[in-house]
Design an enzyme around this catalytic site. Structure first.
Site, short mmCIF file in Angstrom:
data_model
loop_
_atom_site.label_atom_id
_atom_site.label_comp_id
_atom_site.label_asym_id
_atom_site.label_seq_id
_atom_site.Cartn_x
_atom_site.Cartn_y
_atom_site.Cartn_z
N CYS A 177 23.05 32.34 26.92
CA CYS A 177 23.50 33.64 27.43
C CYS A 177 23.02 33.90 28.86
CB CYS A 177 23.03 34.77 26.51
SG CYS A 177 21.27 35.07 26.61
N LYS A 234 0.88 -1.17 0.00
CA LYS A 234 0.00 0.00 0.00
C LYS A 234 0.91 1.22 0.00
CE LYS A 234 -4.09 1.91 2.22
NZ LYS A 234 -3.71 3.30 2.02
#
Ligand code: IVH
Length: 697
Positions: free
Chosen positions: A427, A122
Site C-alpha cells: 500500500c 540415529k
C-alpha cells in the site's frame, strides 16, 4: 465378516471380545509393524466399532491390551516420576572420521580378540523405556534426566506400532526395551499446518505464530508425548523404533541377535542396520545414509555404532555419562549454495512485515528451495547481505529454510548492500518499527489490502464466524473486485453482486480465473446468514482485535456481557478482569476508539449479529471462592471438569500444579503420591470432594 448381534449373553460376549481383541491386535501388528495389512480399513473399523460396543456393554471383559485403547483413552493428569531401573545414558557424539577412528582405536586397545560392530540409524526423536512383564506392556517412561523420567504409559499406549501384548516367544518374564519415539515428516507437515491455522484463527500475528509452531518433527513428538490427554495424543500419530534391550537374564549373545528376537516378539525394529567389521565399512554405512536420509519418511541425525557382542560390551563398560562400547556419528546439517535474486516483503494480517529471500532454485534435503525467510531487518544486517550475493541455505530443524551465511569471495564488485524496505510493498505506507521490537509494521491497517483481506479471513474462520462456504481465495477475489472492503460488507452481499462475478486466484507462480456460479453463491449466502447465530464470545474473537484470542474474548464476554460495555470500558476496568493485562487492555481500548471500527460494528449490529451473552439460567454464579486457587487431582464422584467449572462459577481459579501460592488441593482417589507429598510439605490445605462441595453450599 462378523456381524454384531444386539443383545448377547455374557458368555458369547466374552468369546467375541476375546476373538476381536486378538484379531484386531494382529491386524494392527500387520499394518503398523510389518506394513503388510491384510484387511481393508473399512473392515477394520467395522470390527473395532463392534468391539467398542461390546466393551461398553460388558466393561469388566475389556482386555488391558484392547485395541480400542489405542485410539486414546484415559487422562493422566500429571505424570508420575519413575526412577529408571537401568540409567538412561546418552551416547558420546562424534562429527568427524578422525574422532571415529579414535573411538575404534580405544576399543581395539581393550578388546584384543576378534569383534564386530552393528551400525544403526540415529533416529531423531525422544528416547523411551518400555517395561514388559509376562509379555504385557506395563510401563513407558521418558528419559527425563537419565536417572528418573515421566510415566507416559497412557500416551504411549496410543502408538499403534508399540505392542501392548507380545506375540508368543522366549522373552524374559520382565525386561525393558528402549527405543525412539518420533513423528513422520508428512504427519508433522500436516499437523503443523493445521496448528498454524488454529493460531491464526486465535488472532496471533506472524511473529507469535512462528514462535509457537513446532520447529521440527522431534519437537512436535515431544510436545505430544507430554500432553495430559491421551485422546489428544491419539490425534497426533507417533511411531517408534526399538533399539536396545535390558534384562537381568540373558536373551542372546549379541546385540544383533537380540534385535532379531525383539522383532519376532512383535516390536518394530528398523531394518536399516548392518554388521560392520572395519572402519571402512562403517564409513560406507555413514555415507550411504547421509545421502539416503532425505528419502526416509522420518528424520535421522546420524548413525549409531555399537559393539555387537554383549561380553565385549561388558568388558568395555561405561564412563560416568556414556557407554564405552557405543558412539554416535552426527551428520552435518545440510546446506546448499545459491544466488540471492531479490528480497521481497510479505505483509501479514496485523501488518507485520516479513522479508523473504527469493533464491535461484536449488536442491536441498530432497526439496527444491526457492525462498528463505530473512525474519527481520536485524537478520539482514547480521548477514551483511548484498544484492546478488551467493548465500548458504540450510534446512535445520526449521520448516522454512534459512540463510546461514554469505560466500563473500563470490560477491560482485560494487554490489549494493540490501537496505530494508521503507514503504509497505502493498500500500506504499511508511513502515514503522516500535521501540524494543524487531519487526517492522505497516500502520495502514484500514487501507492496506493484505491486512484487510487477512482480517476478513480471520472473521470467517472456523473458530470465529465459521462461514466455511467462503475461503481465502474467494475473499481475496471479492476484495480485489471491490465487492467487499471489510467483514461487515459480507452481510450486504446478494445474488446480484455475486452471481457470475469473475476474479483471479493463485500467486505469481500460477494464476487461475474463477467465476461464481449460482449454486456456490447460494451456499455462500446461506453460510453468511447462519453466522448471525454465532454466540457473542466468538463474534468478539472474530473482530480480530489484536491480542484478543479465543480465550481472552471468552473472558471479556463473560465479564462484561455486552459489546457496548466492553467498548466503553476503561483500561483499569479491563485490567480488573482476571488474566487481562495492560497490553491487551490497551489494544481493546484502541480498537473501539477507532472510528472505522465503530462504523463496522454498527453495521454488524444492524445485520443482526450476537453482541450480548445469552444468560445460562442453570448456572448460579457466586463470589464464595473469590481470590482462592484450587488444584483438582485424582478421580472423584463428579467429573474433574465439573469440579473445575464449579470452582470458576463461584469465583475461584483453577491452577495446574502444586506451588506455595496454592490455597486448596482437592484430593481424589488415585492421585499421584508425589503431588500429595509436595502439597503436605508446603502445608497446603488438602480437602475432599465433600468438603469442597460444602464450601460452595
Ligand atoms: S542406543 C546405551 N541406538 O540417541 C545405549 N540410541 O545420545 C543408548 N538414539 O538417548 C542408546 N537412535 O535417544 C541408540 N539406534 C539408536 C538410536 C539412539 C537414536 C538416541 C537415544 C539416545 C541418544 C544418544
Amino acid at each position: 465378516m462378523i456381524i454384531f448381534t444386539a443383545h448377547m449373553n455374557e458368555i458369547d460376549a466374552k468369546i467375541k471380545i476375546d476373538e476381536l481383541t486378538k484379531q484386531l491386535n494382529e491386524h494392527n501388528y500387520n499394518y503398523y509393524t510389518l506394513s503388510q495389512p491384510n484387511i481393508s480399513d473399512f473392515d477394520f473399523d467395522l470390527q473395532l466399532k463392534e468391539l467398542e460396543k461390546l466393551e461398553a456393554e460388558f466393561p469388566h471383559l475389556i482386555h488391558d491390551d484392547s485395541p480400542t485403547k489405542k485410539v486414546g483413552g484415559a487422562i493422566t493428569k500429571e505424570f508420575e516420576t519413575i526412577k529408571h531401573k537401568y540409567p538412561m545414558l546418552s551416547l558420546g557424539n562424534t562429527y568427524s572420521e578422525d574422532e571415529l577412528k579414535d573411538f575404534d582405536t580405544r576399543i581395539r586397545k581393550i578388546i584384543i580378540e576378534d569383534f564386530e560392530y552393528v551400525c544403526e540409524l540415529k533416529f531423531d526423536g525422544l528416547a523411551i523405556g518400555l517395561t514388559y512383564k509376562n509379555g504385557k506392556l506395563i510401563r513407558a517412561v521418558t528419559r527425563g534426566d537419565g536417572v528418573q523420567g515421566d510415566d507416559v504409559t497412557n500416551n504411549v499406549k496410543t502408538i499403534k506400532s508399540i505392542p501392548q501384548q507380545l506375540k508368543p516367544g522366549d522373552y524374559p518374564d520382565e525386561f525393558e526395551i528402549r527405543g525412539e519415539i518420533f513423528m513422520h515428516r508428512k504427519t508433522f507437515d500436516k499437523l503443523n499446518d493445521d496448528y498454524r491455522k488454529e493460531l491464526e484463527a486465535k488472532g496471533l500475528d506472524e511473529e507469535e505464530i512462528r514462535e509457537k509452531l513446532y520447529k521440527n518433527p522431534r519437537n512436535f513428538a515431544s510436545g505430544t508425548l507430554k500432553m495430559q490427554d491421551s485422546k489428544e495424543v491419539a490425534k497426533r500419530p507417533l511411531d517408534c523404533f526399538l533399539y536396545f534391550i535390558y534384562s537381568d537374564v540373558s536373551i542372546a549373545e549379541t546385540h544383533f541377535d537380540s534385535l532379531k528376537k525383539a522383532e519376532s516378539w512383535g516390536f518394530q525394529v528398523s531394518d536399516q542396520y548392518k554388521k560392520c567389521k572395519t572402519l571402512d565399512e562403517i564409513f560406507a554405512f555413514i555415507n550411504k545414509y547421509d545421502i539416503e536420509r532425505t528419502n526416509l519418511s522420518y528424520e535421522i541425525d546420524g548413525v549409531v555404532i555399537k559393539v555387537n557382542n554383549y561380553h565385549q560390551q561388558q568388558e568395555l563398560g561405561f564412563t560416568a555419562k556414556n557407554p564405552r562400547w557405543a558412539i554416535s556419528y552426527k551428520f552435518k546439517s545440510q546446506s546448499a549454495l545459491t544466488v540471492l535474486q531479490k528480497v521481497t516483503y510479505q505483509v501479514g494480517r496485523t501488518g507485520a512485515i516479513t522479508p523473504v529471500a527469493n533464491l535461484k532454485p536449488v536442491q536441498l534435503a530432497g526439496t527444491t528451495v526457492k525462498r528463505a525467510s530473512l525474519y527481520n531487518a536485524d537478520e539482514i544486517d547480521r548477514l551483511d547481505l548484498h544484492e546478488h550475493d551467493w548465500v548458504f541455505v540450510e534446512k535445520g530443524g526449521e520448516i522454512i529454510p534459512k540463510i546461514t551465511g554469505v560466500d563473500i569471495s563470490k560477491r560482485q564488485l560494487f554490489s549494493a548492500k540490501i537496505l530494508y524496505a521503507i514503504h509497505c510493498p502493498e500500500c506504499g505506507a511508511a513502515l514503522i518499527r516500535k521501540e524494543g521490537e524487531v519487526v517492522h509494521y505497516c500502520p495502514n491497517e484500514n487501507v492496506c489490502p493484505p491486512q484487510l483481506k487477512g482480517k476478513i479471513e480471520h472473521f470467517i474462520g472456523r473458530k470465529a464466524m465459521n462461514i466455511d462456504s467462503l475461503g481465502a481465495e474467494t475473499i481475496s477475489g471479492l476484495y480485489d473486485k471491490g465487492v467487499i472492503k471489510n467483514y461487515a460488507d459480507l452481510y450486504e452481499l446478494n445474488d446480484e453482486k455475486l452471481i457470475g462475478l469473475e476474479f483471479t486466484v493463485g500467486d505469481d507462480d500460477e494464476k487461475k480465473k474463477r467465476s461464481l456460479q449460482a449454486k456456490s453463491v447460494e451456499n455462500i449466502l446461506k453460510g453468511i446468514n447462519l453466522s448471525k447465530k454465532i454466540p457473542f464470545e466468538r463474534v468478539l474473537f472474530a473482530l480480530g482485535i489484536r491480542m484478543v484470542g479465543e480465550t481472552v474474548a471468552k473472558k471479556l464476554a463473560q465479564h462484561f456481557y455486552t459489546i457496548d460495555k466492553i467498548a466503553n470500558a476503561t483500561i483499569e476496568e479491563l485490567i480488573n478482569v482476571h488474566e487481562i493485562g495492560e497490553k491487551i487492555a490497551e489494544q481493546v481500548v484502541k480498537f473501539f476508539a477507532d472510528e472505522n471500527n465503530k462504523l463496522i460494528i454498527e453495521k454488524l449490529k444492524t445485520a443482526g449479529l450476537q453482541f450480548e451473552m445469552v444468560h445460562d439460567e442453570s448456572i448460579v454464579r457466586t463470589d464464595k471462592l473469590l481470590g482462592q486457587t484450587f488444584l483438582v487431582s485424582g478421580t472423584f464422584i463428579r467429573s474433574r471438569d465439573e469440579l473445575k467449572k464449579l470452582i470458576e462459577v463461584n469465583g475461584g481459579r483453577n491452577v495446574s500444579g502444586v506451588a506455595k501460592s496454592l490455597n486448596y488441593l482437592i484430593a481424589g482417589d488415585k492421585m499421584g503420591p508425589e503431588k500429595l507429598k509436595k502439597a503436605t510439605d508446603l502445608n497446603i490445605k488438602i480437602i475432599s470432594e465433600e468438603e469442597f462441595m460444602q464450601m460452595i453450599q
